[in-house]
Design an enzyme around this catalytic site. Sequence first.
Site, PDB file in Angstrom:
ATOM      1  N   HIS A   7       0.834  -1.208   0.000  1.00  0.00           N
ATOM      2  CA  HIS A   7       0.000   0.000   0.000  1.00  0.00           C
ATOM      3  C   HIS A   7       0.868   1.259   0.000  1.00  0.00           C
ATOM      4  CE1 HIS A   7      -3.467   2.524   1.485  1.00  0.00           C
ATOM      5  NE2 HIS A   7      -2.454   3.225   1.962  1.00  0.00           N
ATOM      6  N   GLU A   8       1.825   1.297   0.916  1.00  0.00           N
ATOM      7  CA  GLU A   8       2.692   2.474   1.006  1.00  0.00           C
ATOM      8  C   GLU A   8       3.578   2.617  -0.225  1.00  0.00           C
ATOM      9  OE1 GLU A   8       2.124   4.633   3.181  1.00  0.00           O
ATOM     10  OE2 GLU A   8       0.777   3.385   4.378  1.00  0.00           O
TER      11      GLU A   8
ATOM     12  N   HIS B 260       1.845   4.804  -2.747  1.00  0.00           N
ATOM     13  CA  HIS B 260       2.030   6.238  -2.460  1.00  0.00           C
ATOM     14  C   HIS B 260       3.432   6.687  -2.857  1.00  0.00           C
ATOM     15  CE1 HIS B 260      -1.756   6.550  -0.433  1.00  0.00           C
ATOM     16  NE2 HIS B 260      -1.412   5.811   0.604  1.00  0.00           N
TER      17      HIS B 260
END
Length: 436
Positions: free
Chosen positions: A21-22, A25
Site C-alpha cells: 500500500h505504502e 504512495h
Amino acid sequence: MMFVLGILLLFVGIMVSVAWHELGHYLAAKKFGIKVPEFFVGFGKTVWSRKVGETEFGVKAIPLGGYIRMIGMLPPAKGETLGRSRRTGPFQGLIDDARQQSAQDVLPQDADRQFYTRAPWKRIVVMAAGPFQNLILAVVLFAIAIMGIGVAGGADGTQNTTTISQVSQCVLPASAPATNECPADAPPTPAAAAGIQPGDEIVAFNGAPVVENDWRGLQEAIRAASGTVTITVERDGQRLDLTPTLIRTEARDLDEPSRIVEASFLGVTPVPIFVPQGPGVVVAQVGDVVVRTGQAIINLPERLPNLFGSAFLGAERDQDGPVGIVGVSRIGGEYLSAGFTATQEILFLINLLALVNISLFLFNLLPLPPLDGGQIFPALWEAVKKRIARLRGKPDPGPVDAAKLLPVAYVVALAFIGWSAILLVADLINPIATPF
C-alpha cells in the site's frame, strides 16, 4: 506447530500488504517529483532502517499500519509567514504547530518538491495509489485462487471426492451458528463415534461400491438410510469396515440449501475437487466482496456495543462482526491446524489475504483525515474551486487549506486507536469462533 505457522503467515501477509500500500504512495510521489524522506511499516520506535537515496526505509515496533512522509503536506497560511506569533482560537495553536513542523522538513532547494504545490489531480493520484495497490493485489490473489487453483467443488459446489476432509465431533442443528466447540449436551456424531478419520476414503456403503468422486450419490445414500450402516473405508492402504449408527437431524436440502429438511446424518466433510474458473468468476467475486465489505464498513458504528461487551463485559461475540490483525492471524492459525489438505490451506490463506486487501482498499478511501480519502477530498474540492474561478474569470484561489481539517484528523485518529484497542482485546479474550 501449524497453528503458529498459520498465525505467522497471515501476519506477514498483512504486513506485506501494508508495505505494498505504502509503495503505491511512494512510487506515485516520486513520479511527480515529491520528496519522500521516510517509508516505514509500523509505528513507534524504529526497529530497523536503512537510507536509500533521500528516503529512509524501515520497520517500527508497533505493527498496526505504515506510512510514508512527504514534505509539504500542509500549505502555508494565506498572507502569513511561518514562525510568527501564535494566533488565538481553540485549535489554532495546534494548526500553527503542525504547519511549522511541516515547514521544517522543507529545505530551500526542495521548495518546489512539496506535496501541496502539485496540481490537484496529481495529489489525488498520489493518495489514491495506496488503496488501489491493495485492490490490485486483491484481484491478483483472487485470480491465483480462482483461475490457478480453482473453486472448491466447482462452480456449483457439487464436485467432491469421497475422501474425508473433516469429521464433525458433535451433532448441531443446521440452523445453529458456526462454532468449533461442542456444547456439553451435544451428542457425538455417528462418524466420530464409529472412528472415521480425516483422510479415510469411503469405498463402499452398506456393501454397495461407491463410485470414485461421486460424493453426491454417497450423500444421497446416507441421507436415505437409517439405523446402523456399514461403511468401508480405505486407510493407509488397508480396508476397514466401520459401523456408525446414523441419526435423524435437521439438514439443508441438497437442491435448495435455504430449505431445512430432516435427513440421516453421518458428520463428515469431503475433500473437494478444485475446478479452475475463468476471469469472469474473478470479476464477480471481487465485485461481490467489495459490496459486502463496503456494507460491513458502513455498519461498523452499530457493531461497537457488541464489540465492547464481548471485550469487557463477557457478552457473546458477534460471529459476523469485525476482526483485527490478531483475529485474522488467529483464524489462519486455526485453519492450518484443523487437518485440511495442503491445497485447501493454501487456498484459504490466499482468499483471506485478498479479503484483507479489499478492506484496506475501501477503508482508506473514506473521506476522513488522516486516511487517504481525507487528502483526496480536499484535492477534489480544490479542483472544483479552481474550475469555478476559471469559468468566472477570477484569480486562482490557491490550495485548499488541509490544515484546517487537523482537529478532525486527531478525533478520527483517537477513535481509530480506541477501536483498535477494543478489537485487540476482543480478539485475544473472546475471539470469533471458527467452524473448523
